[in-house]
Design a protein around this motif. Structure first.
Motif, PDB file in Angstrom:
ATOM      1  N   THR A 160     106.805  26.567  41.077  1.00  0.00           N
ATOM      2  CA  THR A 160     108.105  27.170  41.535  1.00  0.00           C
ATOM      3  C   THR A 160     108.969  27.157  40.348  1.00  0.00           C
ATOM      4  O   THR A 160     108.904  26.133  39.537  1.00  0.00           O
ATOM      5  CB  THR A 160     108.737  26.469  42.723  1.00  0.00           C
ATOM      6  OG1 THR A 160     109.048  25.213  42.338  1.00  0.00           O
ATOM      7  CG2 THR A 160     107.801  26.448  43.847  1.00  0.00           C
ATOM      8  N   ASP A 161     109.758  28.276  40.291  1.00  0.00           N
ATOM      9  CA  ASP A 161     110.840  28.124  39.464  1.00  0.00           C
ATOM     10  C   ASP A 161     111.979  29.025  40.189  1.00  0.00           C
ATOM     11  O   ASP A 161     111.870  29.369  41.301  1.00  0.00           O
ATOM     12  CB  ASP A 161     110.523  28.688  38.061  1.00  0.00           C
ATOM     13  CG  ASP A 161     110.199  30.062  37.913  1.00  0.00           C
ATOM     14  OD1 ASP A 161     110.534  31.018  38.821  1.00  0.00           O
ATOM     15  OD2 ASP A 161     109.551  30.373  36.987  1.00  0.00           O
ATOM     16  N   ARG A 203     100.807  24.263  43.249  1.00  0.00           N
ATOM     17  CA  ARG A 203     101.929  25.087  43.666  1.00  0.00           C
ATOM     18  C   ARG A 203     102.837  25.065  42.249  1.00  0.00           C
ATOM     19  O   ARG A 203     103.138  23.880  41.665  1.00  0.00           O
ATOM     20  CB  ARG A 203     102.669  24.213  44.553  1.00  0.00           C
ATOM     21  CG  ARG A 203     104.102  24.868  45.121  1.00  0.00           C
ATOM     22  CD  ARG A 203     104.953  24.090  46.168  1.00  0.00           C
ATOM     23  NE  ARG A 203     104.019  24.282  47.358  1.00  0.00           N
ATOM     24  CZ  ARG A 203     104.656  25.041  48.580  1.00  0.00           C
ATOM     25  NH1 ARG A 203     105.908  25.701  48.321  1.00  0.00           N
ATOM     26  NH2 ARG A 203     103.917  25.109  49.387  1.00  0.00           N
ATOM     27  N   THR A 230     110.280  32.388  41.163  1.00  0.00           N
ATOM     28  CA  THR A 230     108.780  32.562  41.579  1.00  0.00           C
ATOM     29  C   THR A 230     108.324  31.404  42.571  1.00  0.00           C
ATOM     30  O   THR A 230     108.785  30.214  42.164  1.00  0.00           O
ATOM     31  CB  THR A 230     108.017  32.499  40.210  1.00  0.00           C
ATOM     32  OG1 THR A 230     108.374  33.582  39.426  1.00  0.00           O
ATOM     33  CG2 THR A 230     106.391  32.655  40.544  1.00  0.00           C
ATOM     34  N   LEU A 231     107.378  31.762  43.372  1.00  0.00           N
ATOM     35  CA  LEU A 231     106.548  30.510  44.019  1.00  0.00           C
ATOM     36  C   LEU A 231     105.132  31.190  44.196  1.00  0.00           C
ATOM     37  O   LEU A 231     104.717  32.177  44.424  1.00  0.00           O
ATOM     38  CB  LEU A 231     107.191  30.730  45.584  1.00  0.00           C
ATOM     39  CG  LEU A 231     106.073  29.876  46.595  1.00  0.00           C
ATOM     40  CD1 LEU A 231     106.185  28.390  46.081  1.00  0.00           C
ATOM     41  CD2 LEU A 231     106.723  29.793  48.030  1.00  0.00           C
ATOM     42  N   HIS A 291     107.558  36.663  43.640  1.00  0.00           N
ATOM     43  CA  HIS A 291     108.281  36.957  42.495  1.00  0.00           C
ATOM     44  C   HIS A 291     109.326  37.739  42.693  1.00  0.00           C
ATOM     45  O   HIS A 291     109.144  38.929  43.371  1.00  0.00           O
ATOM     46  CB  HIS A 291     107.371  37.145  41.312  1.00  0.00           C
ATOM     47  CG  HIS A 291     108.060  37.271  40.087  1.00  0.00           C
ATOM     48  ND1 HIS A 291     108.448  36.314  39.362  1.00  0.00           N
ATOM     49  CD2 HIS A 291     109.006  38.604  39.445  1.00  0.00           C
ATOM     50  CE1 HIS A 291     109.386  36.951  38.148  1.00  0.00           C
ATOM     51  NE2 HIS A 291     109.298  38.059  38.317  1.00  0.00           N
TER      52      HIS A 291
END
Length: 67
Positions: free
Chosen positions: A14-15, A12, A18-19, A46
């Motif tokens: 994430t930011d 995974r 985004t995932l 996104h």
């Protein structure tokens, strides 16, 4: 989607916009190795920084373009 492919989450990322989740699945045949994990499917959600819309990208075995 995860249930349809009997997929298990392998990775995974994430930011803030985004995932991205990579899955392994016994029923999908094509795969790539990511470290010591076998990846069969990748899904990324996104958020576009300009128009704020969300985009879903799927790839088998992985997404090969920028999402």
């Amino acid at each position: 989607m995860r249930q349809a492919f009997h997929a298990k989450e392998a990775e995974r990322y994430t930011d803030s916009g985004t995932l991205s989740i990579s899955y392994s699945s016994d029923i999908l045949h094509e795969s790539v190795m990511s470290g010591n994990r076998t990846i069969h499917l990748q899904a990324a959600l996104h958020r576009d920084s300009v128009n704020k819309s969300w985009r879903l990208t799927l790839g088998t075995p992985v997404i090969t373009t920028e999402y």
